[in-house]
Design a protein around this motif. Structure first.
Motif, short mmCIF file in Angstrom:
data_model
loop_
_atom_site.label_atom_id
_atom_site.label_comp_id
_atom_site.label_asym_id
_atom_site.label_seq_id
_atom_site.Cartn_x
_atom_site.Cartn_y
_atom_site.Cartn_z
N VAL A 63 -4.77 -4.71 6.29
CA VAL A 63 -3.85 -4.60 5.22
C VAL A 63 -3.49 -5.85 4.52
O VAL A 63 -3.41 -5.87 3.22
CB VAL A 63 -2.68 -3.85 5.40
CG1 VAL A 63 -1.67 -4.47 6.25
CG2 VAL A 63 -2.17 -3.03 4.17
N ARG A 88 -0.08 4.90 4.78
CA ARG A 88 0.19 4.47 6.03
C ARG A 88 -1.14 4.91 7.00
O ARG A 88 -0.79 5.66 7.85
CB ARG A 88 1.37 4.58 6.54
CG ARG A 88 2.67 4.19 5.87
CD ARG A 88 3.92 4.45 6.05
NE ARG A 88 4.14 4.22 7.66
CZ ARG A 88 4.18 5.46 8.47
NH1 ARG A 88 4.03 6.57 8.11
NH2 ARG A 88 4.19 5.29 9.85
N GLU A 119 7.57 -1.02 9.85
CA GLU A 119 7.80 -0.37 8.32
C GLU A 119 8.13 -1.91 7.47
O GLU A 119 8.06 -1.94 6.36
CB GLU A 119 8.94 0.47 8.09
CG GLU A 119 8.59 1.73 8.93
CD GLU A 119 7.38 2.14 8.46
OE1 GLU A 119 6.31 2.59 8.96
OE2 GLU A 119 7.13 2.23 7.10
N CYS A 132 -4.93 1.84 10.41
CA CYS A 132 -4.55 0.38 9.75
C CYS A 132 -3.04 -0.07 9.72
O CYS A 132 -2.59 -0.92 10.44
CB CYS A 132 -4.71 0.75 8.32
SG CYS A 132 -4.52 -0.84 7.35
N ARG A 133 -2.16 0.89 9.26
CA ARG A 133 -0.86 0.45 9.25
C ARG A 133 -0.28 1.06 10.48
O ARG A 133 0.78 2.13 10.42
CB ARG A 133 -0.05 1.00 8.06
CG ARG A 133 -0.79 0.52 6.67
CD ARG A 133 -0.83 -0.79 6.17
NE ARG A 133 0.35 -1.26 6.46
CZ ARG A 133 1.55 -1.10 5.72
NH1 ARG A 133 1.51 -0.56 4.50
NH2 ARG A 133 2.83 -1.59 5.81
N TYR A 192 6.08 -8.41 1.72
CA TYR A 192 4.55 -8.39 1.06
C TYR A 192 4.60 -9.65 0.19
O TYR A 192 5.47 -10.13 -0.18
CB TYR A 192 4.64 -7.09 0.38
CG TYR A 192 4.80 -6.07 1.19
CD1 TYR A 192 5.70 -5.20 1.21
CD2 TYR A 192 3.71 -5.77 1.90
CE1 TYR A 192 5.69 -4.15 1.94
CE2 TYR A 192 3.56 -4.50 2.78
CZ TYR A 192 4.59 -3.62 2.76
OH TYR A 192 4.77 -2.70 3.55
N CYS A 202 0.79 -1.31 0.17
CA CYS A 202 0.03 0.23 0.03
C CYS A 202 0.96 1.08 0.01
O CYS A 202 2.03 1.26 0.42
CB CYS A 202 -0.77 -0.04 1.36
SG CYS A 202 -2.09 1.54 1.12
N GLY A 259 -4.42 -4.36 0.77
CA GLY A 259 -3.54 -3.37 0.25
C GLY A 259 -4.06 -2.13 -0.59
O GLY A 259 -5.36 -1.99 -0.61
N GLU A 301 -6.80 -3.34 13.25
CA GLU A 301 -5.29 -2.53 13.01
C GLU A 301 -4.12 -3.34 13.27
O GLU A 301 -4.34 -4.17 14.20
CB GLU A 301 -5.38 -1.16 13.52
CG GLU A 301 -5.37 -1.19 15.09
CD GLU A 301 -6.19 -2.08 15.79
OE1 GLU A 301 -6.17 -2.07 16.94
OE2 GLU A 301 -7.32 -2.38 15.11
N GLU A 302 -2.94 -3.05 12.74
CA GLU A 302 -1.87 -3.65 12.97
C GLU A 302 -1.46 -3.70 14.32
O GLU A 302 -1.14 -4.93 14.90
CB GLU A 302 -0.62 -3.01 12.08
CG GLU A 302 -0.12 -3.89 11.01
CD GLU A 302 0.85 -3.06 10.12
OE1 GLU A 302 0.90 -3.66 9.10
OE2 GLU A 302 1.37 -1.87 10.41
#
Ligand code: SF4
Length: 360
Positions: free
Chosen positions: A356, A46, A55, A50-51, A59, A43, A87, A226-227
């Motif tokens: 994501v 950020r 980092e 969500c993100r 993927y 994606c 994404g 969310e992450e």
């Protein structure tokens, strides 16, 4: 106050349904007709809800042909709608060609469940953050895409940059929305995830945006996907509060839903200008009519956004599974689809993947 008609039956009712046709169904009798296919978990945004994590995440993407084979098998089992997600799907090379291929597929059943060799074209849709939409709207439309939904959580550049953590993108997204409408991918839907303290001050601005831009704005209650697992109930702006704010802005009138499995409650204003949808999975869950199944970008089947596990369809494909064997596997997996989510209940466990890596 808004005129609200009683709509979806309570969740418990799903178990009562018994049907006889061969379409893909879970043990509650729900027909799974909507596939959400993630074609990448990369994606270019950020977003703060969500993100929220590291980092360096890895993927995964499969070859376009591998996704196409999975879709063909699922269409043979009764899938009628395919929504491409990520994404961010517009980052995926070969996407236009993939849409062209998908647009040649026909449904395997008539609306009444009768098998057919002469079905309807698939309903092809895509969800994007809009950053690359301006340049791709027309090619995607020409390739056979029907509808586009843009995830957009603010109607001013400053709040937009704060939420996406990407500067100078708001105007691009606006241009993409207008280009999509011009290309005939409308009515364009704009999905806004509302977070208390971040963008809940934007509700009236989005109402005006819907009326000005002639787009369908849909507010979505914040879900624990969310992450970094920071979701808290108090960050959710519930449907009743959104309705109260909108009704104060201008009297609302409820619109009928297009189908029982539609996730949004639909409203317009007393003058008929603008359309607002509210998707309230936390305060008013709609699992009783859930018709969705997902494939993640690494080829796993997910029967629910909040599943605690994945099912390795791609692995079976790699090990030489035939289409018949993969179809049988999918039917088996779907029999164990979750009845509903348990957000806010004691013992609720967050899903095994975040948004994501699921794809909405
Ligand atoms: S939470 Fe799961 S069962 Fe409920 S609507 Fe979403 S995907 Fe369907």
């Amino acid at each position: 106050m808004a005129t609200i008609s009683p709509s979806l039956p309570p969740q418990e009712e799903s178990a009562a349904r018994v049907v006889s046709d061969q379409r893909l169904r879970d043990r509650f009798g729900r027909a799974l007709t909507d596939l959400r296919l993630s074609v990448t978990d990369r994606c270019n945004y950020r977003c703060v809800y969500c993100r929220t994590g590291n980092e360096g995440a890895q993927y995964t993407e499969l070859a376009i042909e591998e996704y196409l084979r999975m879709v063909r098998i699922l269409v043979s089992l009764g899938i009628e709608k395919v929504r491409l997600t990520g994404g961010e799907p517009l980052l995926r090379s070969g996407l236009v060609e993939m849409v062209r291929e998908l647009s040649t597929l026909k449904t395997a059943f008539l609306p009444d469940g009768t098998p057919t060799n002469d079905g309807l074209p698939l309903d092809l849709a895509l969800t994007t953050n809009g950053h690359l939409l301006d340049g791709l709207a027309m090619p995607l439309k020409e390739a056979g895409l029907r509808r586009v939904t843009v995830s957009m959580d603010a109607v001013d550049a400053e709040t937009f940059a704060t939420i996406t953590r990407v500067p100078r993108s708001y105007d691009r997204v606006l241009a993409g929305i207008r280009k999509a409408a011009d290309a005939g991918l409308g009515p364009v839907k704009v999905n806004c995830v509302l977070l208390r303290g971040f963008n809940d001050h934007q509700i009236e601005g989005f109402a005006a945006f819907s009326r000005r831009e002639n787009v369908i704005v849909r507010f979505i209650e914040f879900m624990p996907l969310e992450e970094d697992r920071s979701w808290r109930p108090e960050t959710v702006v519930p449907m009743r509060e959104i309705l109260k704010r909108l009704d104060a802005y201008r009297p609302l009138v409820e619109l009928p839903q297009h189908s029982a499995s539609e996730t949004a409650r639909r409203f317009t204003f007393d003058d008929g200008i603008g359309e607002i949808g509210i998707i309230a999975p936390v305060s008013q869950p709609f699992c009783g009519h859930c018709s969705r199944i997902r494939i993640t970008s690494d080829g796993k089947l997910r029967t629910c956004l909040f599943s605690q596990s994945d099912h390795d369809l791609y692995g079976r494909m790699l090990r030489g599974g035939t289409d018949e064997q993969l179809a049988a596997y999918i039917r088996q997996v779907v029999l164990h689809k979750e009845e509903r989510h348990h957000i806010g209940e004691p013992g609720f466990e967050k899903p095994s993947r975040n948004m994501v890596h699921i794809g909405g």
